[in-house]
Design an enzyme around this catalytic site. Structure first.
Site, PDB file in Angstrom:
ATOM      1  N   GLY A  38      -5.468  11.625 -19.929  1.00  0.00           N
ATOM      2  CA  GLY A  38      -6.178  10.408 -19.573  1.00  0.00           C
ATOM      3  C   GLY A  38      -5.229   9.232 -19.534  1.00  0.00           C
ATOM      4  O   GLY A  38      -4.054   9.378 -19.178  1.00  0.00           O
ATOM      5  N   CYS A  39      -5.699   8.067 -19.925  1.00  0.00           N
ATOM      6  CA  CYS A  39      -4.919   6.830 -19.875  1.00  0.00           C
ATOM      7  C   CYS A  39      -3.577   6.972 -20.579  1.00  0.00           C
ATOM      8  O   CYS A  39      -3.521   7.273 -21.771  1.00  0.00           O
ATOM      9  CB  CYS A  39      -5.722   5.705 -20.526  1.00  0.00           C
ATOM     10  SG  CYS A  39      -4.794   4.190 -20.733  1.00  0.00           S
ATOM     11  N   PHE A  40      -2.487   6.746 -19.839  1.00  0.00           N
ATOM     12  CA  PHE A  40      -1.187   6.911 -20.476  1.00  0.00           C
ATOM     13  C   PHE A  40      -0.850   5.787 -21.452  1.00  0.00           C
ATOM     14  O   PHE A  40       0.046   5.924 -22.277  1.00  0.00           O
ATOM     15  CB  PHE A  40      -0.051   7.143 -19.475  1.00  0.00           C
ATOM     16  CG  PHE A  40       0.031   6.211 -18.292  1.00  0.00           C
ATOM     17  CD1 PHE A  40      -0.407   4.909 -18.328  1.00  0.00           C
ATOM     18  CD2 PHE A  40       0.596   6.683 -17.101  1.00  0.00           C
ATOM     19  CE1 PHE A  40      -0.298   4.066 -17.227  1.00  0.00           C
ATOM     20  CE2 PHE A  40       0.715   5.850 -15.991  1.00  0.00           C
ATOM     21  CZ  PHE A  40       0.268   4.535 -16.057  1.00  0.00           C
ATOM     22  N   TYR A 184      -9.821  -2.289 -24.499  1.00  0.00           N
ATOM     23  CA  TYR A 184      -9.964  -1.174 -23.553  1.00  0.00           C
ATOM     24  C   TYR A 184     -10.271   0.123 -24.303  1.00  0.00           C
ATOM     25  O   TYR A 184     -11.206   0.858 -23.959  1.00  0.00           O
ATOM     26  CB  TYR A 184      -8.684  -1.003 -22.734  1.00  0.00           C
ATOM     27  CG  TYR A 184      -8.582   0.369 -22.121  1.00  0.00           C
ATOM     28  CD1 TYR A 184      -9.340   0.725 -21.001  1.00  0.00           C
ATOM     29  CD2 TYR A 184      -7.772   1.351 -22.705  1.00  0.00           C
ATOM     30  CE1 TYR A 184      -9.294   1.998 -20.479  1.00  0.00           C
ATOM     31  CE2 TYR A 184      -7.717   2.626 -22.180  1.00  0.00           C
ATOM     32  CZ  TYR A 184      -8.467   2.951 -21.071  1.00  0.00           C
ATOM     33  OH  TYR A 184      -8.426   4.215 -20.566  1.00  0.00           O
TER      34      TYR A 184
END
Length: 203
Positions: A38-40, A184
């Site tokens: 997912g989000c790095f 986030y």
């Protein structure tokens, strides 16, 4: 007899050896591993916190576009996954131990994205370089699958491909933009979902 000349000579010899042979610490053998989760931003931050990890680079891998941009990848047309390349010291943490830590940082039951980030570029994956890494990854995945609290293991193990570093503004995002990052991460529900998947052993 004065020892001063000999001390000076010894100091010069040490300096010469330092120039020829860099300090052992910098010459220590390291290995690399590539993961998608997912989000790095999150993967980079979480994996940097693991003892034995030397560095973590955010980037893209697995697609067909050379030198992809963030826009290329998130358009879901390049075939790339958001990924991290982890450089680690095998004297402090083995590849298998790193794998075992990786699973607890992702939701391996979701092969359509991760948490609030949806689409192929956010899928989890382990990218292996050679038979030894593949064997370790398969054994680690099987062990992780037995510890899932919900769902079933869907994460793929794939042959390593060219890794393209992400744009500068993505690197160290959690450190450089701490408030934005925390908003986030919380809003995306990453830690809440990890607790569901792994229970108290998450993270």
């Amino acid at each position: 007899m004065s020892l001063a000349p000999f001390r000076k000579l010894a100091a010069l010899l040490v300096l010469a050896l330092t120039l020829v042979w860099p300090p052992l610490a910098s010459a220590a053998k390291t290995e690399t591993a590539v993961f998608s989760g997912g989000c790095f931003w999150c993967m980079e931050s979480d994996m940097k916190a693991i003892p034995g990890v030397v560095s973590v680079d955010s980037g893209y891998t697995g697609g067909t576009v050379k030198n992809p941009t963030y826009q290329d990848v998130t358009s879901e047309k390049s075939g790339h996954y958001e990924s991290v390349k982890v450089t680690f010291d095998p004297a402090k943490i083995t590849y298998r131990q790193l794998l075992d830590r990786y699973w607890k940082l992702v939701d391996p039951t979701d092969d359509s994205g991760q948490f609030c980030d949806r689409g192929p570029s956010y899928r989890p994956a382990v990218w292996v370089n050679g038979p030894a890494q593949k064997k370790a990854a398969e054994e680690s995945r099987a062990a992780a699958a037995r510890n899932l609290k919900t769902g079933r293991m869907l994460t793929q193990i794939l042959p390593v491909q060219t890794f393209y570093p992400a744009e500068e503004y993505h690197r160290d995002f959690a450190k450089r933009h701490a408030l934005q990052y925390e908003m986030y991460r919380t809003g995306c529900g990453r830690d809440a979902r990890l607790a569901e998947v792994w229970g108290k052993s998450a993270g």
